[in-house]
Design a protein around this motif. Structure first.
Motif, mmCIF file in Angstrom:
data_model
loop_
_atom_site.group_PDB
_atom_site.id
_atom_site.type_symbol
_atom_site.label_atom_id
_atom_site.label_comp_id
_atom_site.label_asym_id
_atom_site.label_seq_id
_atom_site.Cartn_x
_atom_site.Cartn_y
_atom_site.Cartn_z
ATOM 1 N N GLY A 113 0.814 -1.215 0.000
ATOM 2 C CA GLY A 113 0.000 0.000 0.000
ATOM 3 C C GLY A 113 0.846 1.261 0.000
ATOM 4 N N VAL A 114 2.127 1.108 0.284
ATOM 5 C CA VAL A 114 3.037 2.258 0.236
ATOM 6 C C VAL A 114 3.286 2.601 -1.219
ATOM 7 C CG1 VAL A 114 5.372 3.045 0.825
ATOM 8 C CG2 VAL A 114 4.130 1.514 2.383
ATOM 9 N N ARG A 115 3.459 3.918 -1.514
ATOM 10 C CA ARG A 115 3.791 4.318 -2.885
ATOM 11 C C ARG A 115 5.021 5.213 -2.896
ATOM 12 N NH1 ARG A 115 -0.051 2.454 -6.418
ATOM 13 N NH2 ARG A 115 0.873 3.622 -8.150
ATOM 14 N N ALA A 116 5.841 5.029 -3.930
ATOM 15 C CA ALA A 116 7.085 5.792 -4.034
ATOM 16 C C ALA A 116 7.049 6.676 -5.276
ATOM 17 C CB ALA A 116 8.275 4.839 -4.111
ATOM 18 N N VAL A 117 7.759 7.808 -5.185
ATOM 19 C CA VAL A 117 7.736 8.794 -6.268
ATOM 20 C C VAL A 117 8.916 8.540 -7.218
ATOM 21 C CG1 VAL A 117 7.759 11.263 -6.820
ATOM 22 C CG2 VAL A 117 6.741 10.465 -4.658
ATOM 23 N N HIS A 118 8.604 8.468 -8.500
ATOM 24 C CA HIS A 118 9.665 8.210 -9.482
ATOM 25 C C HIS A 118 10.696 9.345 -9.459
ATOM 26 C CE1 HIS A 118 11.666 7.273 -13.251
ATOM 27 N NE2 HIS A 118 11.057 6.088 -13.216
ATOM 28 N N PRO A 119 11.965 9.013 -9.399
ATOM 29 C CA PRO A 119 12.996 10.056 -9.272
ATOM 30 C C PRO A 119 13.077 10.988 -10.475
ATOM 31 C CG PRO A 119 13.937 7.851 -8.880
ATOM 32 C CD PRO A 119 12.541 7.651 -9.361
ATOM 33 N N LEU A 120 12.608 10.509 -11.642
ATOM 34 C CA LEU A 120 12.706 11.350 -12.834
ATOM 35 C C LEU A 120 11.357 11.977 -13.211
ATOM 36 C CD1 LEU A 120 15.029 9.057 -15.022
ATOM 37 C CD2 LEU A 120 15.682 11.015 -13.592
ATOM 38 N N ASP A 121 10.312 11.734 -12.415
ATOM 39 C CA ASP A 121 8.987 12.286 -12.732
ATOM 40 C C ASP A 121 8.147 12.352 -11.453
ATOM 41 O OD1 ASP A 121 6.440 12.909 -13.524
ATOM 42 O OD2 ASP A 121 6.312 11.350 -15.100
ATOM 43 N N PRO A 122 8.100 13.548 -10.842
ATOM 44 C CA PRO A 122 7.414 13.686 -9.542
ATOM 45 C C PRO A 122 5.929 13.323 -9.610
ATOM 46 C CG PRO A 122 8.541 15.732 -10.181
ATOM 47 C CD PRO A 122 8.684 14.787 -11.325
ATOM 48 N N ALA A 123 5.361 13.312 -10.811
ATOM 49 C CA ALA A 123 3.924 13.020 -10.911
ATOM 50 C C ALA A 123 3.646 11.515 -10.960
ATOM 51 C CB ALA A 123 3.346 13.702 -12.170
ATOM 52 N N TRP A 124 4.680 10.721 -10.997
ATOM 53 C CA TRP A 124 4.547 9.252 -11.230
ATOM 54 C C TRP A 124 4.841 8.517 -9.920
ATOM 55 C CZ3 TRP A 124 8.195 6.475 -15.299
ATOM 56 C CH2 TRP A 124 7.898 5.108 -15.367
ATOM 57 N N THR A 125 3.855 7.813 -9.402
ATOM 58 C CA THR A 125 4.134 7.018 -8.201
ATOM 59 C C THR A 125 3.981 5.530 -8.522
ATOM 60 O OG1 THR A 125 1.878 7.032 -7.325
ATOM 61 C CG2 THR A 125 3.345 8.847 -6.643
ATOM 62 N N LEU A 126 4.757 4.707 -7.780
ATOM 63 C CA LEU A 126 4.785 3.260 -8.031
ATOM 64 C C LEU A 126 4.495 2.508 -6.733
ATOM 65 C CD1 LEU A 126 7.224 4.722 -9.792
ATOM 66 C CD2 LEU A 126 7.618 2.368 -10.525
#
Ligand code: ANZ
Ligand code: ZN
Length: 876
Positions: free
Chosen positions: A312-325
């Protein structure tokens, strides 16, 4: 012709006694000649030697005897790798003490090795279970402790539930204990470690210099050390989907170029983030527990089905702040590699792909293989892990993977996250520190004492050795040292308060990590080594053993040597300059009608080739001849060296294991082969007797201008001499055997062609020389027969102590060459010119040829073209 037969059973023990009495194979430490150190991996005293030992030691012995003859001060020692589990198992089964069992086995096996006629320096013998040996090992441990090369820490260990002991990663094979075969469990224990990882870079780099090692062994070590150059990359967690207090997750990646293909992150089950996320999530807790049961060995992880749980945790893509994984807990992420966390890129990593297919995560290819059209790239079941050009990667599109790697690293090193760079380069090694604690009795005690007040206190060096107690019981599982009533209770060496001894003993691989150095001065009672002597004799020039030790033993030994250098015990890094890994001795298998294995001495074989059949000797019942396999007790396809030596003698056994195939390949033991070798023994014996009857007196020099017969004999002898020497140096023992056969055949033929009564002096002298050379080239292989030959030829002293004769290469040069003569491209005749003739001499010989002169009839040819000394063409 003499009719007497050579009796190996009487002769072999005789020569063995002579060698022992004269100390023929004892190396002196003060000997000024150049040294040569030959070593075979020392045996575990299991009870009896097997054919594999015979082959291994026969090879080493050939090298040792040859180098001795070449004038080296050869050190060729033998000892016993004597600690280990089998002695404790025997103690449990037979109520015998491990020491009694071990020393009895040593006595038996020593006798067996002596019956092989090995040129060993028995004065240097020791067993690793001798307190006089392990005392020094304890000292080395303490010195390494002082030098910061030893750690004590809690760690996850591989626990063998059958042997009740910890195993090193190297000792876990396919998830099972290397000895017991039991599935290994994970436990948390406080362990002693040798810091082998301190030397990871050096152990890797120095492999390049080991040019006398098999490339395959170097490769195995490189892979084991497993250097990778990557990036530690911090991912910010989406504050809306993060456990309390945790803001980021650091992953280790070797593929930052694939960052736009990421579709998830994953952490190991015991990663702190997994623990934090599991709070209030019983399903996740259950999944974590399930993962822990699987074990942490690489093999277990590789073979298990890839499973994960979305935290359930989500991380922010280092090259795109709008993209979480999404962040998963996954069973294929190891806690003790990198950071215990990864980002997954399914298109380019097989584990990630398997996982993505199982969970339905997106699969985006971002690398296009070289030469392929980007529009056609699809990912099916196989991830593409190689280099190529970037696609679907925004600003990276069109770059090579290397360029993209560099671009991403540069960018993320400069990018700030919470005040520090978001990424930094990181080199990781697969190699782990060497956990040496074993909860066993029959091993070298770890010389420390645990005190409530002072902590872990080294045993004072003056109190070494810490000797194993003798009164122990093996009636319960676990470590008998823990149960001993008094041994562990000692006063603290520092404060005197009651304290307790460490009851773990050292991994037996420690014992074998420095024995080769101890052989240089085993008489030094004060110190593990005499550094000047060790530095003189080592490195081992030629080490010979099984490929099964390619990683464990050889890597540990390389580490230990470096540790001994750091602590001042030796002045070199690499213990083994030359390494050779020999093949196995294999044998046919046999089964009766019920499928039970039948041993070779219970059967009789009839017929030849494809018509061979076998029956039981006792009942005559048919037996099926099966596959050729490694000799093993379970398949009963063992031949016992003792039986072979009793039947044929050691020379025959030695000869056969060296003769039939190249030494790195397996050799198939056959009764016919052994009989063939035994026949050669008799043949050489008769030949030498016959030669002794016609040869000139010992000391007669060969004729300077021998006639053709004498020349032929000399040539055959010198050819064998050169061939055997060169092939021993290349360890091509099977070729040496062929050279010796050739010489025997040539001498038999030469002898058969003359009337004994009227042999010219030059031929008698040539027979003298050739017979002695035969004894000398034979000596490394069949040393007993060679001594008998030497004595029969009337030579004083021992062939084992004689100098290798100098070959005369001039004898090998052919006196002339014959080449085809062509006229206008058609062969018309042959011409013979002196060896080494140049084009002018060949042209002159061609023009002088009768056929050429006839065809030319006084005219000049257009051209005469000699092609080396292979052909000459006259163009008219
Ligand atoms: C992203 C990625 C993309 C990776 C890709 C590979 C291929 P070596 O060469 O052995 O060092 N990894 C890192 N830590 C791990 C761990 N604790 N347990 C399991 N896997 C781990 O392998 C490094 C790669 O193994 C890393 O690079 C990481 O996956 C994975 F197309 O990162 B990679
Ligand atoms: Zn104390």
């Amino acid at each position: 012709m003499s009719t007497e037969r050579y009796n190996a059973r009487e002769t072999e023990p005789h020569w063995q006694t002579v060698w022992a009495e004269r100390g023929t194979f004892a190396a002196q430490n003060e000997d000024p000649r150049p040294k040569y150190y030959v070593l075979e991996m020392f045996p575990y005293p299991s009870g009896r030697i097997h054919m594999g030992h015979v082959r291994n030691y026969a090879m080493g012995d050939v090298v040792a005897r040859y180098r001795r003859a070449k004038g080296f001060n050869v050190i060729h020692p033998m000892g016993w790798d004597a600690f280990g589990m089998p002695a404790e198992n025997a103690a449990m089964q037979n109520k015998s003490h491990p020491a009694a069992w071990t020393y009895a086995n040593i006595a038996t096996m020593r006798g067996q090795l002596k019956s092989m006629g090995l040129s060993l320096d028995w004065a240097r013998e020791f067993a690793t279970c001798d307190p006089a040996y392990y005392k020094h090992q304890q000292r080395l441990f303490l010195d390494m402790l002082d030098a910061g090369l030893v750690d004590r820490r809690k760690s996850k260990v591989n626990w063998d539930p059958v042997d009740n002991t910890v195993l090193a990663n190297e000792q876990v094979i396919d998830g099972r204990g290397w000895r017991s075969g039991a599935p290994v469990e994970q436990r948390d224990l406080v362990q002693w470690f040798f810091r082998i990882t301190d030397f990871a870079e050096d152990l890797l780099g120095a492999l390049d210099g080991l040019d006398k090692w098999p490339e395959k062994v170097r490769l195995m070590q490189r892979n084991w050390i497993g250097k990778s150059e990557g990036l530690e990359l911090r991912w910010a967690l989406d504050p809306a989907h993060a456990p309390a207090g945790i803001r980021e997750l650091t992953v280790y990646t070797t593929r930052p170029d694939t960052l736009y293909g990421a579709s998830f992150l994953a952490v190991a089950a015991d990663h702190p983030l997994a623990q934090a996320a599991a709070v209030g999530q019983p399903a996740l807790q259950a999944f974590i527990a399930e993962c822990k049961q699987l074990g942490t060995t690489v093999a277990a992880l590789e073979t298990a089905e890839k499973k994960g749980f979305d935290t359930g945790v989500r991380a922010v893509h280092p090259l795109d702040p709008a993209w979480t994984l999404p962040v998963y807990v996954a069973n294929f992420v190891l806690m003790d590699y990198g950071t215990g966390a990864i980002f997954g890129c399914p298109a380019h990593d097989q584990r990630d792909l398997d996982f993505a297919r199982a969970t339905g995560l997106p699969v985006t290819p971002v690398v296009c293989p070289a030469g392929q059209d980007a529009a056609t790239v699809v990912v099916a079941d196989t991830a593409f892990a190689d280099d190529g050009r970037m696609i679907n990667s925004r600003d990276l599109d069109g770059l090579t993977t290397d360029e993209a790697f560099a671009a991403v690293v540069t960018r993320l090193e400069a990018q700030d996250l919470d005040g520090t760079p978001q990424a930094r380069r990181k080199v990781n090694f697969r190699l782990r520190d060497w956990g040496i604690s074993r909860q066993r009795y029959w091993g070298c005690p770890i010389p420390v004492i645990h005190c409530e007040a002072c902590g872990t206190v080294p045993v004072p060096r003056a109190d070494l050795p810490v000797v194993l107690p003798e009164d122990v019981s093996f009636d319960q599982p676990g470590n008998p040292l823990d149960r001993h009533p008094s041994w562990r209770h000692v006063p603290c060496p520092r404060c005197g308060a009651p304290a307790r001894r460490e009851t773990d003993t050292m991994d037996t691989f420690v014992d074998s990590s420095w024995y080769f150095t101890r052989f240089s001065d085993p008489w030094n009672a004060e110190n593990p080594t005499t550094p000047a002597v060790a530095d003189h004799f080592l490195p081992v020039d030629q080490y010979i053993g099984g490929i099964e030790h390619a990683i464990l033993h050889l890597l540990y030994s390389r580490f230990f040597t470096r540790a001994m250098r750091k602590t001042g015990h030796v002045g070199f890094d690499e213990p083994f300059a030359g390494l050779f890994t020999q093949g196995m001795v294999v044998h046919e298998t046999y089964r009766d009608a019920a499928g039970a294995w039948v041993s070779p001495d219970e059967i009789r074989i009839d017929g030849m080739g494809p018509d061979r059949t076998a029956v039981r000797l006792d009942t005559g019942a048919p037996v099926t001849i099966g596959a050729i396999e490694k000799m093993s007790k379970s398949k009963k396809n063992i031949v016992d060296p003792d039986d072979i030596i009793a039947t044929y003698g050691a020379d025959t056994a030695r000869w056969f294991v060296l003769s039939d195939s190249p030494p790195e390949r397996d050799v198939i033991w056959t009764e016919e082969g052994a009989q063939g070798a035994a026949k050669l023994v008799q043949r050489v014996f008769r030949l030498i007797n016959d030669l002794a009857g016609v040869a000139a007196e010992p000391g007669t020099p060969a004729a300077t201008a021998p006639g053709p017969e004498a020349f032929g004999v000399r040539k055959a002898a010198h050819k064998a001499l050169i061939g055997v020497g060169a092939d021993i140096e290349r360890l091509r023992f099977n070729r040496c055997v062929a050279h010796i056969y050739e010489l025997v055949n040539a001498l038999s033929a030469a002898l058969g062609a003359v009337e004994t009564a009227d042999i010219a002096p030059d031929l008698r002298a040539a027979f003298r020389e050739a017979a002695e050379i035969l004894a000398q080239v034979l000596a490394p292989f069949m040393p007993h027969l060679a001594e008998t030959a030497w004595a029969t030829l009337g030579r004083e002293g021992l062939v084992s102590a004689s100098a290798w004769p100098d070959a005369d290469p001039a004898l090998l040069v052919e006196a002339s060459v014959t080449l085809p003569l062509q006229i206008n491209g058609k062969k018309r005749d042959e011409i013979t010119v002196p060896a080494g003739s140049g084009p002018d001499a060949i042209i002159a010989a061609a023009l002088a040829n009768a056929i050429v002169q006839q065809v030319l009839d006084g005219r000049q040819p257009k051209k005469v073209i000699p092609v080396g000394t292979r052909i000459v063409n006259v163009v008219i």
